[in-house]
Write a protein that holds these residues in place. Structure first.
Motif, PDB file in Angstrom:
ATOM      1  N   ALA A 216     -47.610  47.395 -43.629  1.00  0.00           N
ATOM      2  CA  ALA A 216     -46.619  47.937 -42.696  1.00  0.00           C
ATOM      3  C   ALA A 216     -47.238  49.096 -41.947  1.00  0.00           C
ATOM      4  O   ALA A 216     -48.102  49.789 -42.469  1.00  0.00           O
ATOM      5  CB  ALA A 216     -45.370  48.399 -43.438  1.00  0.00           C
ATOM      6  N   SER A 217     -46.775  49.273 -40.703  1.00  0.00           N
ATOM      7  CA  SER A 217     -47.267  50.406 -39.924  1.00  0.00           C
ATOM      8  C   SER A 217     -46.164  50.820 -38.967  1.00  0.00           C
ATOM      9  O   SER A 217     -45.081  50.220 -38.950  1.00  0.00           O
ATOM     10  CB  SER A 217     -48.519  50.001 -39.135  1.00  0.00           C
ATOM     11  OG  SER A 217     -48.126  49.189 -38.050  1.00  0.00           O
ATOM     12  N   THR A 218     -46.432  51.831 -38.172  1.00  0.00           N
ATOM     13  CA  THR A 218     -45.415  52.286 -37.221  1.00  0.00           C
ATOM     14  C   THR A 218     -45.090  51.199 -36.201  1.00  0.00           C
ATOM     15  O   THR A 218     -44.048  51.237 -35.574  1.00  0.00           O
ATOM     16  CB  THR A 218     -45.913  53.531 -36.466  1.00  0.00           C
ATOM     17  OG1 THR A 218     -47.198  53.221 -35.927  1.00  0.00           O
ATOM     18  CG2 THR A 218     -46.012  54.729 -37.385  1.00  0.00           C
TER      19      THR A 218
ATOM     20  N   CYS B 102     -41.945  50.536 -43.791  1.00  0.00           N
ATOM     21  CA  CYS B 102     -42.901  51.554 -44.212  1.00  0.00           C
ATOM     22  C   CYS B 102     -42.473  52.199 -45.530  1.00  0.00           C
ATOM     23  O   CYS B 102     -43.290  52.413 -46.429  1.00  0.00           O
ATOM     24  CB  CYS B 102     -43.063  52.620 -43.133  1.00  0.00           C
ATOM     25  SG  CYS B 102     -43.974  52.001 -41.705  1.00  0.00           S
TER      26      CYS B 102
ATOM     27  N   GLY C 206     -42.042  43.697 -44.591  1.00  0.00           N
ATOM     28  CA  GLY C 206     -43.192  44.381 -45.180  1.00  0.00           C
ATOM     29  C   GLY C 206     -43.880  43.467 -46.186  1.00  0.00           C
ATOM     30  O   GLY C 206     -45.102  43.293 -46.175  1.00  0.00           O
TER      31      GLY C 206
ATOM     32  N   THR D  52     -45.679  58.372 -42.166  1.00  0.00           N
ATOM     33  CA  THR D  52     -46.834  57.550 -42.539  1.00  0.00           C
ATOM     34  C   THR D  52     -48.150  58.196 -42.125  1.00  0.00           C
ATOM     35  O   THR D  52     -49.216  57.655 -42.429  1.00  0.00           O
ATOM     36  CB  THR D  52     -46.767  56.168 -41.864  1.00  0.00           C
ATOM     37  OG1 THR D  52     -46.781  56.360 -40.450  1.00  0.00           O
ATOM     38  CG2 THR D  52     -45.516  55.418 -42.255  1.00  0.00           C
TER      39      THR D  52
ATOM     40  N   CYS E  35     -41.155  57.954 -38.238  1.00  0.00           N
ATOM     41  CA  CYS E  35     -42.005  56.994 -38.934  1.00  0.00           C
ATOM     42  C   CYS E  35     -43.481  57.409 -38.820  1.00  0.00           C
ATOM     43  O   CYS E  35     -44.234  57.333 -39.786  1.00  0.00           O
ATOM     44  CB  CYS E  35     -41.779  55.605 -38.344  1.00  0.00           C
ATOM     45  SG  CYS E  35     -42.522  54.284 -39.294  1.00  0.00           S
TER      46      CYS E  35
END
Lengths: 337, 502
Positions: free
Chosen positions: A257-259, A86, A251, A158, A154
């Motif tokens: 990208a994410s949690t 992230c 990534g 985000t 995270c």
């Protein structure tokens, strides 16, 4: 070593060799079976794809191996990979992307994004190491806490939004190939460098010797003058640095990208290490073995995919492989008693 | 019915690579104490484990009360009346004494259709058994609240509670004090009078000659012979065990103690029950023996000096220079080396190779460019030490845990030799080591002193202290109670100081 290996090549020794490496032979058989029964299995695309999948997982497994060899573990590995991905993603979005998270940030070369991710994860690793070394919290618990903590952090950072819109040169890192040859993805290089670096560290430096000594017998290592706490902290920092590198690459490879990125990777890495002969009793483990462990998993996944199994069965197969592999491995030691 | 209660004939047991038992035999008469003797690795424990059903023998037979039997496992052995007290205790410290005695065979009562553990009966029985062996403990107390030697006695109570006909005691006195040994002997005598036959394994000659009726000696897994204990001498037994004449138990020492180099003043532990106000000095080239009963805090004092335990007060000087020691690394950097008491817990790195075990404390010496270890230099160091100390090992890559106790100890000594320290602290350097290897260790100690090293040697073996020390320091209950010149030291004057309680 040379003397003990000169046993005659007879039926019994071959059988023993096969049973000692049963999982690896099974996987090779599975791969041959898949090759015979499907098209494109040995195509350049597929093998290149396998290498790209193995590379980041191998880097994570190398990171966690130090923790395992010292009788610890790192359950926060996967979430740290996610957080690193992230961070890297947020720093590598194109300037004109509408949902840019760090909209104040000037354009940044990917090298700096990587270094910043590494620095941040290194700090998390230092915290893990200090909690384990000074507060004597068992690694299982300490890193379980860190896993949850990093996941929460995270989400906060985000805003629970997936991050996309990467710059092309960041995306190319994972999708590009050397000389345009699909068998040589760029990802091969970092994995190779990490493998060589870790091999050198484990076999040729004091840090490596101290790590094996702590895993073999922590109290005895202390009596022999090893600074156990400092070694443990270094091991957990190095592990996190590896997660940062892997997260950065993942990534790039995923293009977003994410949690959820990196979820469950810690278990895959620990399982791969164990299959590769890293002993849960500490003090034992080789980089070559870890590579084999990661390969076993990835080849298994690709084979089942080619044989058109439902992805759900892949998990069942992976679980079975872990249990059988460790059971077979332990049998080697038990037989000596 | 034959005259023997239990006979073992032509027992063969092979482990990968070793023939642990090679036609071993043993014949036990009822109502006798039968000592089983041999060096470490002679196969005593293996033979007993075959009798107790932990191992299955490859060949041979067991005749028990006139019948040929096959013992399938420990439970089978217990049911037949064969009990064993193991060399290494397997206590469950967080559970009660009673539960530890009856674990695996709890008395049960029926609670409707369900069987549950009858705690009342268990504790009642446990109290009875404890009384039988003259132990005054509450069976409901946690086992962990007892000392190691008390736990050992509980272990013996456990064996007695099985109402056994054959009792195997494998090194039962290794952690007992003199008074506890007497208590154990009383129990053994009572059991003998009841007709129980007892197999007694020990390295302590005086005990063997005192308590046993018959002695069987084993060597290299083979049966050497059985003799009536009354006709035996220590020298005879040792000769049979080692297979050659041992003229001297201790080497001729040629060291000449010089000036005082190492001084400790008023050294006091952070723990008020441990060592306090300890002051002593050691000369160059001197062997200082340290005597005391179990609990005298000798190990604690030495571990304190080495930085393994914290101290609140005290001064350590070497050649007039004050040393600050807070962790082992500080001690090592100041030229101190320590062989710890428990080799397996704090000495060897079991799964690592001989090479790693030798080099671990001196890796800084083999660095190239400050980073990379010079493998060939390490290999050279290991080869030199293996030759110099005649360490018996197939290769330098062998795991240290596969070596015998004596060879492990030699590897640990080479670990420190690599650092060339000035002061050697040796805590029970010959514990659990067989007679032949003991002599070699003594030679190494004598050689160190001759080279001008200062040696501090903790030992619980009187003969070793008297035979090896230039001076004996005696401790009692955390205090240094006196010093005796080596030439004048004897059992009486050492014990007098060792029992000087406040």
């Amino acid at each position: 070593m040379g003397e003990t290996k000169t046993t005659a090549l007879n039926g019994k020794s071959v059988l023993k060799f096969i049973s000692d490496h049963a999982i690896i032979f099974l996987i090779i058989l599975l791969a041959l079976f898949t090759w015979a029964n499907s098209q494109n299995f040995m195509s350049k695309d597929n093998v290149g794809n396998l290498i790209s999948n193995v590379a980041p997982r191998f880097i994570i497994a190398c990171g966690v191996s130090g923790c395992l060899i010292t009788k610890g573990t790192d359950l926060s590995a996967g979430r740290q990979v996610g957080l690193a991905a992230c961070f890297a993603a947020m720093m590598q979005q194109t300037l004109d992307y509408s949902a840019r998270v760090f909209d104040w940030m000037p354009d940044m070369h990917w090298v700096f994004a990587l270094l910043i991710s590494v620095a941040i994860m290194g700090c998390i690793g230092a915290v893990n190491g200090c909690v384990i070394a000074f507060l004597k919290v068992p690694p299982f618990i300490a890193t379980l806490g860190m896993q949850t903590l990093v996941y929460g952090a995270c989400q906060v950072i985000t805003g629970n939004q997936p991050i996309g819109g990467f710059k092309q040169n960041y995306r190319d890192l994972a999708s590009g190939n050397f000389f345009g040859e699909r068998l040589l993805p760029y990802l091969l290089l970092p994995a190779l460098l990490v493998g060589l670096f870790m091999w050198f560290l484990y076999n040729k430096t004091r840090h490596g010797k101290y790590m094996y000594a702590i895993g073999g017998n922590e109290n005895a290592a202390q009596v022999a003058g090893v600074n156990v706490n400092a070694s443990l902290i270094r091991i957990y920092i190095l592990a996190s640095v590896m997660y940062a590198l892997a997260g950065f690459l993942i990534g790039s490879k995923a293009g977003g990208a994410s949690t959820a990125t990196g979820q469950g990777y810690e278990l895959e890495a620990i399982a791969a290490c164990t299959i590769g002969g890293v002993s849960v009793n500490g003090g034992v483990g080789r980089i070559s073995g870890i590579l084999v462990g990661v390969l076993v998993f990835e080849v298994l996944k690709i084979c089942l995919q080619f044989l058109r199994f439902d992805p759900a069965y892949t998990f069942i197969a992976q679980g079975l492989v872990i249990i059988v592999a460790v059971a077979l491995d332990l049998r080697k030691y038990l037989a000596k008693k | 019915m034959s005259e023997y209660r239990l006979e073992m004939h032509d027992v063969v047991k092979t482990f990968p690579g070793v023939k642990a038992l090679d036609h071993a035999q043993l014949r036990l008469r009822p109502g006798t104490v039968h000592a089983l003797m041999g060096e470490n690795g002679a196969g005593k424990s293996t033979l007993m484990k075959c009798m107790f059903g932990i191992y299955h023998m490859d060949e041979g037979e067991v005749i028990y009360e006139g019948e040929r039997v096959q013992i399938k496992g420990p439970l089978d052995a217990l049911n037949r009346g064969i009990a064993m007290v193991h060399q290494e205790l397997q206590p469950i410290p967080e559970r009660s004494i009673g539960e530890n005695i009856y674990v695996g065979r709890y008395p049960l009562k029926h609670f409707g259709p369900i069987k549950v553990i009858d705690h009342a009966k268990m504790y009642e029985d446990a109290a009875k058994v404890l009384k039988e062996v003259h132990l005054n403990y509450d069976p409901k107390a946690k086992l962990g609240s007892l000392s190691v030697s008390q736990m050992q006695l509980v272990e013996i109570a456990k064996a007695v509670s099985a109402d056994c006909k054959v009792l195997i005691l494998d090194e039962p006195t290794s952690s007992l004090t003199a008074a506890e040994v007497e208590a154990l002997f009383t129990i053994v005598n009572e059991l003998r009078a009841k007709g129980v036959c007892i197999v007694y394994i020990s390295h302590k000659m005086d005990e063997i000659l005192r308590i046993s009726d018959e002695v069987t000696v084993m060597r290299d897994g083979q049966y050497i012979g059985t003799w009536n204990a009354k006709e035996l001498t220590t020298d005879f037994i040792i000769t049979k065990m080692v297979g050659r004449e041992l003229t001297n138990l201790f080497p001729q020492r040629e060291n000449v103690p010089g000036e005082v180099v190492f001084e400790v003043q008023d050294f006091t532990s952070i723990n008020p029950k441990s060592f306090r106000h300890a002051s002593f000095n050691v000369r160059k080239g001197e062997i200082l023996g340290v005597a005391g009963l179990v609990g005298a805090q000798r190990t604690e004092l030495m571990e304190g000096l080495f930085g393994l335990r914290s101290h609140t007060a005290g001064r350590i000087t070497y050649k007039g220079r004050e040393l600050k020691i807070n962790q082992p690394k500080d001690a090592i950097n100041n030229g101190i080396a320590m062989l710890t008491e428990d080799r397996r817990a704090t000495g060897i790195l079991g799964v690592l190779s001989i090479a790693d075990n030798v080099s671990i404390a001196s890796l800084n010496q083999y660095l190239m460019a400050g980073i990379m270890l010079n493998d060939s230099k390490i290999e050279q160091l290991v080869r030199d030490n293996v030759a110099k100390l005649s360490i018996k090992t197939p290769s330098s890559r062998t795991q240290i845990q596969s070596l015998s106790g004596g060879n492990q100890q030699k590897v640990l000594i080479s670990r420190w030799l690599a650092n060339d320290p000035d002061i050697f602290i040796l805590d029970e350097p010959t514990r659990g080591i067989d007679v032949g290897a003991k002599y070699e260790i003594y030679c190494i100690i004598a050689e160190l002193a001759k080279q001008g090293k200062s040696v501090i040697m903790i030992s619980s073996e009187m003969s070793e202290l008297i035979g090896m020390s230039d001076r004996v320091m005696v401790m009692c209950d955390g205090r240094v109670t006196g010093f005796i010149d080596g030439a004048e030291a004897n059992q009486e004057n050492i014990m007098a100081l060792a029992t000087q309680f406040e």
